[in-house]
Write an enzyme that holds these catalytic residues in place. Structure first.
Site, PDB file in Angstrom:
ATOM      1  N   ARG A  10       0.959  -1.253  -0.041  1.00 42.67           N
ATOM      2  CA  ARG A  10       0.017   0.031   0.066  1.00 42.67           C
ATOM      3  C   ARG A  10       0.869   1.147  -0.012  1.00 42.67           C
ATOM      4  NH1 ARG A  10      -2.199   1.317   6.157  1.00 42.67           N
ATOM      5  NH2 ARG A  10      -0.429   0.429   7.216  1.00 42.67           N
ATOM      6  N   GLU A  58     -18.334   4.940  -1.443  1.00 43.76           N
ATOM      7  CA  GLU A  58     -17.501   4.252  -2.381  1.00 43.76           C
ATOM      8  C   GLU A  58     -18.276   4.080  -3.899  1.00 43.76           C
ATOM      9  OE1 GLU A  58     -16.264   3.088   1.584  1.00 43.76           O
ATOM     10  OE2 GLU A  58     -17.924   3.018   0.525  1.00 43.76           O
ATOM     11  N   PHE A  83     -14.360  -2.556   0.178  1.00 45.73           N
ATOM     12  CA  PHE A  83     -15.305  -1.623  -0.308  1.00 45.73           C
ATOM     13  C   PHE A  83     -15.178  -1.506  -1.904  1.00 45.73           C
ATOM     14  CE2 PHE A  83     -14.010  -0.156   4.043  1.00 45.73           C
ATOM     15  CZ  PHE A  83     -15.158  -0.924   4.589  1.00 45.73           C
ATOM     16  N   HIS A 109      -5.628  -3.296   1.648  1.00 42.51           N
ATOM     17  CA  HIS A 109      -6.020  -4.080   2.747  1.00 42.51           C
ATOM     18  C   HIS A 109      -6.902  -5.074   2.544  1.00 42.51           C
ATOM     19  CE1 HIS A 109      -5.035   0.078   4.440  1.00 42.51           C
ATOM     20  NE2 HIS A 109      -5.100  -0.362   5.757  1.00 42.51           N
ATOM     21  N   ASP A 117      -8.453  -5.676  12.199  1.00 48.31           N
ATOM     22  CA  ASP A 117      -9.612  -5.115  11.882  1.00 48.31           C
ATOM     23  C   ASP A 117     -10.829  -6.221  11.446  1.00 48.31           C
ATOM     24  OD1 ASP A 117      -8.538  -2.791  11.401  1.00 48.31           O
ATOM     25  OD2 ASP A 117      -8.690  -2.224   9.290  1.00 48.31           O
ATOM     26  N   ARG A 167      -1.828  -4.344   3.611  1.00 43.81           N
ATOM     27  CA  ARG A 167      -1.359  -3.621   4.668  1.00 43.81           C
ATOM     28  C   ARG A 167       0.041  -4.266   5.372  1.00 43.81           C
ATOM     29  NH1 ARG A 167      -5.038  -3.491  10.182  1.00 43.81           N
ATOM     30  NH2 ARG A 167      -4.144  -2.079  11.331  1.00 43.81           N
TER      31      ARG A 167
END
Length: 312
Positions: A10, A58, A83, A109, A117, A167
């Site tokens: 990322r 999104e 998303f 991610h 998460d 990530r």
């Protein structure tokens, strides 16, 4: 021995956007209130007039990008894979894929390495979803160098591109003079005669380690990096099947519809060969440290080695 450099892809994505933005003034970046996490904030700092924060919307961001692409811009839309591929799937399909628009999707991610998460954010289905969209190019880079190359290569493609970034910081494995990134072409990282491991994303580095463990057991494994899931390199798959006679796929994604599914499709049509898919086995993830989750789901080098030896 010096410690291997590790960089999250990322971060590579954000840095590559800045470099590309310096060269191409039609590059614009859109984010969904996650610029700090997706690392597009570095682009925003450099080119504030070319960065659009669409908020937590999104689907709307996808539509805005579609519109911008019809005006000569090359939009890179950015948010978590859950998303980008999940929540906005209808808009990606109907607003980008169907009209064949020139929009690039930077999905960060992805996979269980999102860690704490938890299952709601650990998208293990995104590649499967994106593969079904006609004309969609899918790139899942293995390290910093490949991620940067992917961002640049995506610009040169006239059409939709889905790029998957992580990530977790991963080893830099492609820092050699012979490395060449080419859309739709697998990269032979280690030759072998007993079996072939096709790996993608962060699992490439883990598969190389697993191959070393196999070598200690007298098993000579070929390792191939498949950074482009679609279009997939059919030639390198068939060649490996013919030469090694046993195939394994390794991915931080569901074994349904991802790299394993793509390789299975090629083999069943072109060269029927025994295949074992290593990945997330039809289950959701859970909250926990990324490294521990990879170990629990047997997606680290030790787990890959264990699954291969059990299958053999």
């Amino acid at each position: 021995m010096s410690e291997i450099k590790k960089i999250a892809t990322r971060d590579s994505y954000g840095n590559a956007l800045v470099e590309l933005g310096k060269e191409k003034d039609n590059v614009v970046v859109l984010d969904a209130d996650l610029a700090a996490a997706t690392k597009t904030a570095v682009f925003k700092k450099e080119f504030p007039e070319r960065h659009i924060d669409c908020g937590i919307a999104e689907a709307n961001m996808t539509g805005i990008a579609a519109g911008l692409s019809t005006c000569g811009k090359v939009p890179y839309i950015s948010t978590f894979a859950m998303f980008a591929a999940g929540r906005a799937f209808e808009q990606v399909r109907n607003s980008i894929g169907y009209p064949h628009l020139n929009v690039k999707i930077g999905a960060t991610h992805a996979g269980i390495s999102v860690g704490e998460d938890g299952a709601s954010h650990q998208c293990n289905e995104d590649i499967a979803l994106m593969r079904t969209i006609p004309g969609m190019t899918i790139i899942n880079p293995s390290d910093d160098i490949e991620a940067k190359a992917a961002v640049r290569a995506a610009y040169d493609i006239d059409g939709a591109v889905y790029m998957r970034f992580g990530r977790l910081a991963v080893p830099v494995i492609n820092d050699n003079a012979d490395y060449k990134f080419e859309i739709g072409k697998g990269v032979l990282l280690k030759d072998g005669t007993d079996l072939t491991i096709f790996a993608t994303g962060l699992e490439v580095a883990e598969s190389l380690k697993a191959a070393e463990m196999l070598a200690d057991k007298g098993i000579n494994a070929r390792v191939v990096n498949i950074h482009t899931i679609k279009p997939i390199d059919e030639d390198i798959i068939v060649k490996a099947a013919q030469e090694t006679g046993r195939i394994f796929t390794v991915e931080e994604h569901s074994i349904i519809g991802g790299l394993g599914g793509a390789v299975a499709e090629v083999l069943s049509e072109k060269c029927p060969t025994k295949l074992t898919r290593i990945g997330v086995r039809d289950t959701f993830g859970e909250s926990g440290p990324a490294v521990e989750l990879l170990h629990k789901y047997k997606l680290d080098a030790e787990g890959i080695f264990e699954q291969i030896t059990a299958a053999l």
